[in-house]
Design an enzyme around this catalytic site. Structure first.
Site, mmCIF file in Angstrom:
data_model
loop_
_atom_site.group_PDB
_atom_site.id
_atom_site.type_symbol
_atom_site.label_atom_id
_atom_site.label_comp_id
_atom_site.label_asym_id
_atom_site.label_seq_id
_atom_site.Cartn_x
_atom_site.Cartn_y
_atom_site.Cartn_z
ATOM 1 N N LYS A 283 33.567 43.767 31.292
ATOM 2 C CA LYS A 283 34.448 43.435 32.127
ATOM 3 C C LYS A 283 35.839 44.563 32.329
ATOM 4 O O LYS A 283 35.572 45.431 31.551
ATOM 5 C CB LYS A 283 35.220 42.320 31.380
ATOM 6 C CG LYS A 283 34.412 40.859 31.374
ATOM 7 C CD LYS A 283 35.418 39.929 30.728
ATOM 8 C CE LYS A 283 34.498 38.271 30.866
ATOM 9 N NZ LYS A 283 34.506 37.908 32.128
ATOM 10 N N GLU A 355 27.226 34.721 30.339
ATOM 11 C CA GLU A 355 26.605 34.387 29.103
ATOM 12 C C GLU A 355 26.676 33.202 28.733
ATOM 13 O O GLU A 355 25.841 32.511 27.830
ATOM 14 C CB GLU A 355 27.078 35.447 27.896
ATOM 15 C CG GLU A 355 28.577 35.031 27.397
ATOM 16 C CD GLU A 355 29.726 35.104 28.291
ATOM 17 O OE1 GLU A 355 29.640 35.571 29.298
ATOM 18 O OE2 GLU A 355 30.608 34.347 27.895
ATOM 19 N N ARG A 357 26.324 30.276 30.230
ATOM 20 C CA ARG A 357 25.091 29.423 30.600
ATOM 21 C C ARG A 357 23.999 29.833 29.768
ATOM 22 O O ARG A 357 23.038 29.039 29.541
ATOM 23 C CB ARG A 357 24.734 29.784 32.012
ATOM 24 C CG ARG A 357 24.471 31.128 32.430
ATOM 25 C CD ARG A 357 24.743 31.194 33.944
ATOM 26 N NE ARG A 357 26.148 31.431 34.361
ATOM 27 C CZ ARG A 357 26.425 31.927 35.615
ATOM 28 N NH1 ARG A 357 25.449 31.647 36.523
ATOM 29 N NH2 ARG A 357 27.815 31.848 35.899
HETATM 30 N N1 BES Z 1 34.263 33.332 30.230
HETATM 31 C C1 BES Z 1 33.968 34.123 31.490
HETATM 32 C C2 BES Z 1 34.749 33.068 32.483
HETATM 33 C C3 BES Z 1 36.244 33.354 32.884
HETATM 34 C C4 BES Z 1 36.792 34.301 33.560
HETATM 35 C C5 BES Z 1 36.843 32.282 32.471
HETATM 36 C C6 BES Z 1 37.800 34.664 33.824
HETATM 37 C C7 BES Z 1 38.317 32.455 32.533
HETATM 38 C C8 BES Z 1 38.869 33.548 33.245
HETATM 39 C C9 BES Z 1 32.539 33.923 31.880
HETATM 40 O O1 BES Z 1 31.544 34.207 30.784
HETATM 41 C C10 BES Z 1 32.345 34.895 32.749
HETATM 42 O O2 BES Z 1 32.380 36.044 32.652
HETATM 43 N N2 BES Z 1 31.786 34.382 34.136
HETATM 44 C C11 BES Z 1 31.514 35.456 35.101
HETATM 45 C C12 BES Z 1 30.047 34.841 35.739
HETATM 46 C C13 BES Z 1 29.617 35.694 36.792
HETATM 47 C C14 BES Z 1 29.125 37.145 36.189
HETATM 48 C C15 BES Z 1 28.615 35.208 37.769
HETATM 49 C C16 BES Z 1 32.832 35.398 36.189
HETATM 50 O O3 BES Z 1 33.292 34.147 36.448
HETATM 51 O O4 BES Z 1 33.103 36.409 36.605
HETATM 52 ZN ZN ZN Z 2 32.539 33.796 28.906
HETATM 53 MN MN MN Z 3 31.250 36.151 30.562
#
Ligand code: BES
Ligand code: ZN
Ligand code: MN
Length: 498
Positions: A283, A355, A357
């Site tokens: 990230k 991750e 899912r």
């Molecule tokens: N934990 C995150 C989701 C999240 C992001 C929650 C920001 C709250 C704020 C999750 O694991 C994630 O990183 N999801 C990605 C999915 C994408 C790679 C398809 C996302 O939402 O960017």
């Molecule tokens: Zn996450």
């Molecule tokens: Mn994630």
């Protein structure tokens, strides 16, 4: 805190703080007083009328006046609150209750007596008001202290009495006050676990917390599976997420058997990523600290069990928490890697940051063992959900209309609302992979829905709903902190099953 209900004379009631809501009804600019208000006004020789006339007390939801040693009353303090209108909706009642709670917990008082006489909430009864009042007052006792050298002082408030106009419904009010208090204790536990940093709140820490909760009720048991046991079950998808970290993954299972022997359980599955760096699909740095909150689904399950056991609700519920840390390293899973889930389906991992899912799918397959009445999963799953619904509603997707409707109802009653999104087959096609049964991402469009479609491939055998709490589980900015959502929703949903 302790909550009780009594039928009493407010004028002679000895308490550290007497709380009266205005409950005025404005007709042609002429305020019409409720009988309680009138009695207090008379006893204090027109104090309330004067405060309104002078403009100190407004007929607005957040207006309040605190009087020390009010003449003519036995109480040490009198807290008067505007309500805006006589009839409130659920959300504005909760705002009022929060306001009362905030004012009470910051004063140096031990006892309070609250009258809500004359206050009406659209399509909700007095017991509903009692439950939400207790919930908000007990929630406002939340303090997160462990890491400040100069500790904030906890509230001195111990005993809250709800004053009713008569003895009618007294016992039922007490039940609802206690339920509200139990829910708040669950919410506060969930907030604390969320607020704890990732170096403390690890998968092992969550497992120990679950064991601690299980000790408090004879009908609640807890077992924790380690990585070896998960491997034996074929949980290749879950284990792929933990490959890059030194923290051992845990699968936490809680079984609460306080219902009838043959009643099928409701299963709650909570995402427990104790820190989500994104893994090799790292990230960006901005606000990455907030990914300590990526275990709020797990925290809401533990909070729900706290509330259930405290209220001793006669129901069968199972909690399953896949707990992992998502980190990059030489051993971490890479984009393009293919893994096999416990269900036998294979997954091409195109993004290691999707991750949640990957751990949930194996936990959802495991949930099938319980022949559940329904399975709910709770997860901070997608940033897309924050874009779609913001922080006001939890995203909800379900393969069963009846279950979806009962979650919508529970959301209204608990003031912890959900909004349903579609789970159509057309979206599911976005998960196509050239090399495995499915990919773990579905492209840029409809990210919340494709994440749920992914989970939907593992939940075909039972009624299931997915709750995406990415927008509701914590606040960012100056008020950064976990909210404890959706514990209130989950407990209310379970209460409706009784
Ligand atoms: N934990 C995150 C989701 C999240 C992001 C929650 C920001 C709250 C704020 C999750 O694991 C994630 O990183 N999801 C990605 C999915 C994408 C790679 C398809 C996302 O939402 O960017
Ligand atoms: Zn996450
Ligand atoms: Mn994630």
């Amino acid at each position: 805190m302790e909550f009780t209900a009594v039928a009493c004379n407010l004028l002679t009631k000895k308490t550290d703080c007497l709380v009266i809501s205005l409950g005025y009804q404005v007709t042609d600019n002429m305020p019409e007083k409720s009988s309680v208000l009138e009695a207090i006004d008379n006893a204090t020789s027109g104090l309330i009328s004067r405060l309104i006339k002078s403009g100190d007390l407004k007929q607005e939801l957040n207006s309040s006046v605190l009087i020390n040693e009010p003449q003519g009353l036995a109480a040490d303090r009198l807290l008067l609150l505007g309500t805006g209108s006589k009839t409130l909706n659920e959300q504005s009642f909760v705002t009022l209750a929060k306001n009362i709670a905030g004012q009470l917990t910051k004063q140096p008082i031990k006892t309070a007596c609250i009258s809500l006489a004359g206050l009406e909430v659209d399509s909700r009864d007095d017991h509903w008001q009692a439950q939400h009042l207790a919930n908000q007052v007990a929630q406002s006792g939340y303090l997160f202290n462990p890491f400040k050298s100069k500790e904030k002082k906890p509230t001195t408030l111990k005993q809250i009495t709800l004053a009713l106009p008569s003895r009618k419904g007294l016992d039922k009010s007490k039940i609802h006050l206690n339920l509200g208090n139990a829910i708040a204790n669950g919410v506060n536990l969930s907030r604390e676990l969320g607020d704890l940093p990732g170096n403390i709140c690890t998968p092992s820490y969550l497992a120990n917390q679950a064991k601690k909760i299980a000790k408090k009720h004879p009908k609640l048991s807890c077992k924790v599976l380690d990585e070896k046991q998960m491997k034996a079950l074929g949980m290749g998808s879950l284990l792929s997420v933990t490959a890059g970290t030194v923290q051992p993954a845990k699968l936490i299972v809680l079984e609460y058997k306080r219902g009838k022997k043959n009643d099928k359980p409701v299963v709650l599955v909570g995402k427990g990523v104790t820190f989500d760096s994104g893994g090799i699909s790292l990230k960006p740095g901005a606000a990455m600290d907030e990914m300590k909150y990526d275990m709020c689904g797990a925290a809401s399950v533990l909070g729900t069990f706290t509330a259930l056991t405290e209220a001793d609700l006669p129901i069968n519920v199972v909690g399953i928490i896949p707990a992992v840390e998502n980190m990059p390293s030489g051993k971490a899973t890479k984009p393009g890697d293919i893994v096999k889930s416990m269900s036998g389906q294979t997954i091409e991992i195109l993004n290691t940051d999707a991750e949640g899912r990957l751990i949930l799918c194996d936990a959802l397959t495991y949930a099938g063992r319980y022949k559940p009445k329904a399975v709910l999963d709770i997860a901070t799953l997608t940033g897309a959900c924050v874009m779609a619904l913001g922080s006001h509603a939890t995203g909800m997707l379900s393969n069963n209309d009846e279950l979806a409707a009962s979650l919508e109802t529970a959301g209204q009653i608990s003031a912890d609302r959900v909004w349903r999104l579609p789970l159509w087959n057309e979206y599911d096609k976005q998960l196509k992979s050239n090399f495995a049964d499915m990919a773990n991402i579905g492209g840029r469009h409809a990210g919340t829905i494709t994440a749920a479609c992914f989970l939907g491939r593992f939940t075909k055998d039972y009624h299931w709903a997915h709750l995406d709490i990415a927008g509701t589980a914590w606040n960012s900015g100056a008020n950064k902190g976990a909210t404890g959502r959706p514990v209130s929703l989950l407990v209310q949903f379970l209460v409706e099953q009784l």
